[in-house]
Scaffold this motif. Structure first.
Motif, PDB file in Angstrom:
ATOM      1  N   LEU A 221      -1.792  16.818   7.954  1.00  0.00           N
ATOM      2  CA  LEU A 221      -2.624  16.091   9.007  1.00  0.00           C
ATOM      3  C   LEU A 221      -3.174  14.567   8.471  1.00  0.00           C
ATOM      4  CD1 LEU A 221      -4.799  18.988  10.888  1.00  0.00           C
ATOM      5  CD2 LEU A 221      -2.784  17.812  11.454  1.00  0.00           C
ATOM      6  N   LYS A 222      -3.476  14.566   7.124  1.00  0.00           N
ATOM      7  CA  LYS A 222      -4.051  13.711   6.633  1.00  0.00           C
ATOM      8  C   LYS A 222      -2.953  12.326   6.434  1.00  0.00           C
ATOM      9  CE  LYS A 222      -8.214  15.272   3.969  1.00  0.00           C
ATOM     10  NZ  LYS A 222      -9.210  14.168   4.358  1.00  0.00           N
ATOM     11  N   THR A 223      -1.706  12.962   6.094  1.00  0.00           N
ATOM     12  CA  THR A 223      -0.385  12.203   5.896  1.00  0.00           C
ATOM     13  C   THR A 223      -0.381  11.413   7.282  1.00  0.00           C
ATOM     14  OG1 THR A 223       0.306  13.430   4.215  1.00  0.00           O
ATOM     15  CG2 THR A 223       1.838  11.958   5.340  1.00  0.00           C
ATOM     16  N   ILE A 224      -0.282  12.101   8.390  1.00  0.00           N
ATOM     17  CA  ILE A 224      -0.056  11.771   9.693  1.00  0.00           C
ATOM     18  C   ILE A 224      -0.960  10.714   9.944  1.00  0.00           C
ATOM     19  CG2 ILE A 224       0.167  12.288  12.178  1.00  0.00           C
ATOM     20  CD1 ILE A 224       1.151  14.642  11.307  1.00  0.00           C
TER      21      ILE A 224
ATOM     22  N   GLN B 149       0.576   2.431  10.074  1.00  0.00           N
ATOM     23  CA  GLN B 149       1.225   2.078  11.210  1.00  0.00           C
ATOM     24  C   GLN B 149       2.826   2.239  10.954  1.00  0.00           C
ATOM     25  OE1 GLN B 149      -0.351  -1.791  12.844  1.00  0.00           O
ATOM     26  NE2 GLN B 149      -2.092  -0.485  13.619  1.00  0.00           N
ATOM     27  N   ARG B 150       3.261   3.147  10.572  1.00  0.00           N
ATOM     28  CA  ARG B 150       4.674   3.527  10.323  1.00  0.00           C
ATOM     29  C   ARG B 150       4.930   5.018  10.209  1.00  0.00           C
ATOM     30  NH1 ARG B 150       6.407   0.480   5.014  1.00  0.00           N
ATOM     31  NH2 ARG B 150       5.072  -1.198   6.146  1.00  0.00           N
ATOM     32  N   SER B 151       6.199   5.125  10.013  1.00  0.00           N
ATOM     33  CA  SER B 151       6.629   6.697   9.858  1.00  0.00           C
ATOM     34  C   SER B 151       6.283   7.271   8.519  1.00  0.00           C
ATOM     35  CB  SER B 151       8.058   6.929   9.986  1.00  0.00           C
ATOM     36  OG  SER B 151       8.437   8.174   9.909  1.00  0.00           O
ATOM     37  N   CYS B 152       5.910   8.720   8.659  1.00  0.00           N
ATOM     38  CA  CYS B 152       5.577   9.249   7.463  1.00  0.00           C
ATOM     39  C   CYS B 152       6.489  10.220   6.971  1.00  0.00           C
ATOM     40  CB  CYS B 152       4.065  10.132   7.287  1.00  0.00           C
ATOM     41  SG  CYS B 152       4.380  11.229   8.767  1.00  0.00           S
ATOM     42  N   ALA B 153       7.788  10.043   7.571  1.00  0.00           N
ATOM     43  CA  ALA B 153       8.861  11.272   7.216  1.00  0.00           C
ATOM     44  C   ALA B 153       9.142  10.920   5.751  1.00  0.00           C
ATOM     45  CB  ALA B 153       9.941  10.563   7.931  1.00  0.00           C
ATOM     46  N   THR B 154       9.392   9.615   5.059  1.00  0.00           N
ATOM     47  CA  THR B 154       9.769   9.543   3.857  1.00  0.00           C
ATOM     48  C   THR B 154       8.501  10.258   2.899  1.00  0.00           C
ATOM     49  OG1 THR B 154      11.132   7.540   4.199  1.00  0.00           O
ATOM     50  CG2 THR B 154      10.434   8.200   1.684  1.00  0.00           C
ATOM     51  N   PHE B 155       7.409  10.108   3.108  1.00  0.00           N
ATOM     52  CA  PHE B 155       6.314  10.553   2.266  1.00  0.00           C
ATOM     53  C   PHE B 155       6.410  11.985   2.294  1.00  0.00           C
ATOM     54  CE2 PHE B 155       2.052  11.797   1.484  1.00  0.00           C
ATOM     55  CZ  PHE B 155       1.880  11.027   0.109  1.00  0.00           C
ATOM     56  N   LEU B 156       6.552  12.703   3.397  1.00  0.00           N
ATOM     57  CA  LEU B 156       6.614  13.946   3.563  1.00  0.00           C
ATOM     58  C   LEU B 156       7.780  14.627   2.943  1.00  0.00           C
ATOM     59  CD1 LEU B 156       5.317  14.629   7.212  1.00  0.00           C
ATOM     60  CD2 LEU B 156       4.063  15.007   5.171  1.00  0.00           C
TER      61      LEU B 156
ATOM     62  N   VAL C 126       0.930  -1.254   0.079  1.00  0.00           N
ATOM     63  CA  VAL C 126      -0.044   0.013  -0.181  1.00  0.00           C
ATOM     64  C   VAL C 126       0.785   1.472  -0.038  1.00  0.00           C
ATOM     65  CG1 VAL C 126      -1.801   1.140   1.333  1.00  0.00           C
ATOM     66  CG2 VAL C 126      -2.021  -1.101   1.084  1.00  0.00           C
ATOM     67  N   ASP C 127       1.795   1.257   0.884  1.00  0.00           N
ATOM     68  CA  ASP C 127       2.760   2.600   0.722  1.00  0.00           C
ATOM     69  C   ASP C 127       3.491   2.696  -0.301  1.00  0.00           C
ATOM     70  OD1 ASP C 127       4.326   4.364   1.750  1.00  0.00           O
ATOM     71  OD2 ASP C 127       5.764   3.258   3.007  1.00  0.00           O
ATOM     72  N   SER C 128       3.978   1.548  -0.958  1.00  0.00           N
ATOM     73  CA  SER C 128       4.767   1.829  -2.275  1.00  0.00           C
ATOM     74  C   SER C 128       3.704   2.299  -3.377  1.00  0.00           C
ATOM     75  CB  SER C 128       5.276   0.284  -2.628  1.00  0.00           C
ATOM     76  OG  SER C 128       5.859   0.142  -4.082  1.00  0.00           O
ATOM     77  N   THR C 129       2.457   1.740  -3.498  1.00  0.00           N
ATOM     78  CA  THR C 129       1.604   2.178  -4.443  1.00  0.00           C
ATOM     79  C   THR C 129       1.148   3.662  -4.168  1.00  0.00           C
ATOM     80  OG1 THR C 129       0.532   0.005  -4.362  1.00  0.00           O
ATOM     81  CG2 THR C 129      -0.713   1.897  -5.325  1.00  0.00           C
ATOM     82  N   LEU C 130       0.990   4.086  -3.078  1.00  0.00           N
ATOM     83  CA  LEU C 130       0.888   5.487  -2.757  1.00  0.00           C
ATOM     84  C   LEU C 130       1.711   6.010  -3.317  1.00  0.00           C
ATOM     85  CD1 LEU C 130      -0.763   7.857  -1.295  1.00  0.00           C
ATOM     86  CD2 LEU C 130       0.189   7.099   1.019  1.00  0.00           C
TER      87      LEU C 130
END
Length: 296
Positions: free
Chosen positions: A191-194, A202-209, A76-80
């Motif tokens: 906020l939606k990312t967090i 259930q993981r860090s959003c740092a890479t995405f941000l 899911v993370d990879s697809t996002l």
């Protein structure tokens, strides 16, 4: 339970509708109806592009629910992140063309007096960029079942827009009103990312941000450089200049992003999706326009 989910989703949709309608209301109240008329010319262009982007959003949303239900958190993370890259590609292309061409286009159609101040136009383009970039995350959050918590983010975003647009609108006019919309997009994005990463993945959003920040920086740099290139184009014929500037502003972001990301998995995934889209479009056309399956 179903009633509560519907209620929470309705509250979120309502707050988003209020946010999207608030700009014209504040412009009328704080600036004047003349400025609403000037902005309406730009709205035609932005709305046309937004409708096209919304078609892409609708194509994505059909398969995201199944993805969240059947795939691992890593998938899911990879697809996002791949979808975010695809929207970055689209947003950068459209934003660069807008940055270079929208003022000459409005001037050509309606006259130089109908062109808005440049800072206002630039903030509007930034808002379009953020609105386009938000699509994958918004679709993921909407399909994840986090309706109750997401409702509060939407309501808070509407509140931010109301307060910031009103205060800045009084001091800076139309520019302040659109900056209020920018603040809303930025707040909700964060906020939606967090929410999605902490409560669902259930993981860090740092890479995405960090990727969002990188994409924003690159888009600003590409649009600014393309605009400088377009300024240098001068043949003495307004129509020819516009055509050449259009070609330059369209080719430049495609070329730069290809050079920058050619080696990445996201780029190759985007190319594969584009090939699939062409295949499904041709296939559905041969079958009399039947809807094509999702390419996600």
């Amino acid at each position: 339970m179903l009633f509560l989910d519907v209620r929470d989703r309705f509250a979120g949709k309502l707050s988003w509708t209020l946010t999207s309608c608030m700009d014209n209301l504040f412009i009328s109240l704080l600036v004047g109806t003349v400025q609403v008329g000037l902005y309406s010319n730009y709205t035609i262009v932005f709305r046309t592009l937004t409708n096209g982007v919304n078609q892409i959003s609708a194509a994505m949303s059909g398969s995201i629910g199944n993805l969240l239900a059947t795939s691992s958190k890593e998938q899911v993370d990879s697809t996002l992140q791949k979808l975010l890259f695809a929207m970055y590609w689209i947003a950068t292309f459209c934003s660069t063309c807008l940055f270079c061409l929208i003022d000459p286009f409005i001037s050509f159609l309606f006259g130089p007096a109908m062109v808005l101040d440049r800072p206002i136009v630039e903030v509007c383009i930034l808002n379009f960029f953020l609105m386009t970039m938000r699509i994958p995350l918004w679709n993921m959050v909407g399909a994840s079942g986090l309706f109750k918590k997401d409702k509060y983010i939407s309501l808070f975003g509407a509140f931010v827009n109301l307060i910031v647009s009103f205060i800045l609108g009084i001091h800076f006019g139309m520019l302040g009103i659109f900056i209020g919309t920018t603040c809303t997009y930025a707040t909700q994005f964060l906020l939606k990312t967090i929410l999605f990463y902490h409560c669902f993945l259930q993981r860090s959003c740092a890479t995405f941000l960090k990727k969002i920040g990188l994409y924003l920086f690159l888009s600003l740099a590409i649009a600014g450089t393309a605009h400088r290139i377009c300024i240098w184009i001068s043949t003495g014929t307004a129509l020819l200049d516009f055509v050449l500037q259009g070609l330059a502003s369209a080719a430049f972001p495609l070329a730069i992003n290809t050079v920058l990301f050619f080696h990445t998995d996201s780029f190759h995934s985007l190319c594969q999706s584009f090939v699939k889209l062409l295949h499904h479009t041709n296939h559905s056309g041969q079958k009399g326009g039947e809807p094509s399956e999702s390419i996600i």
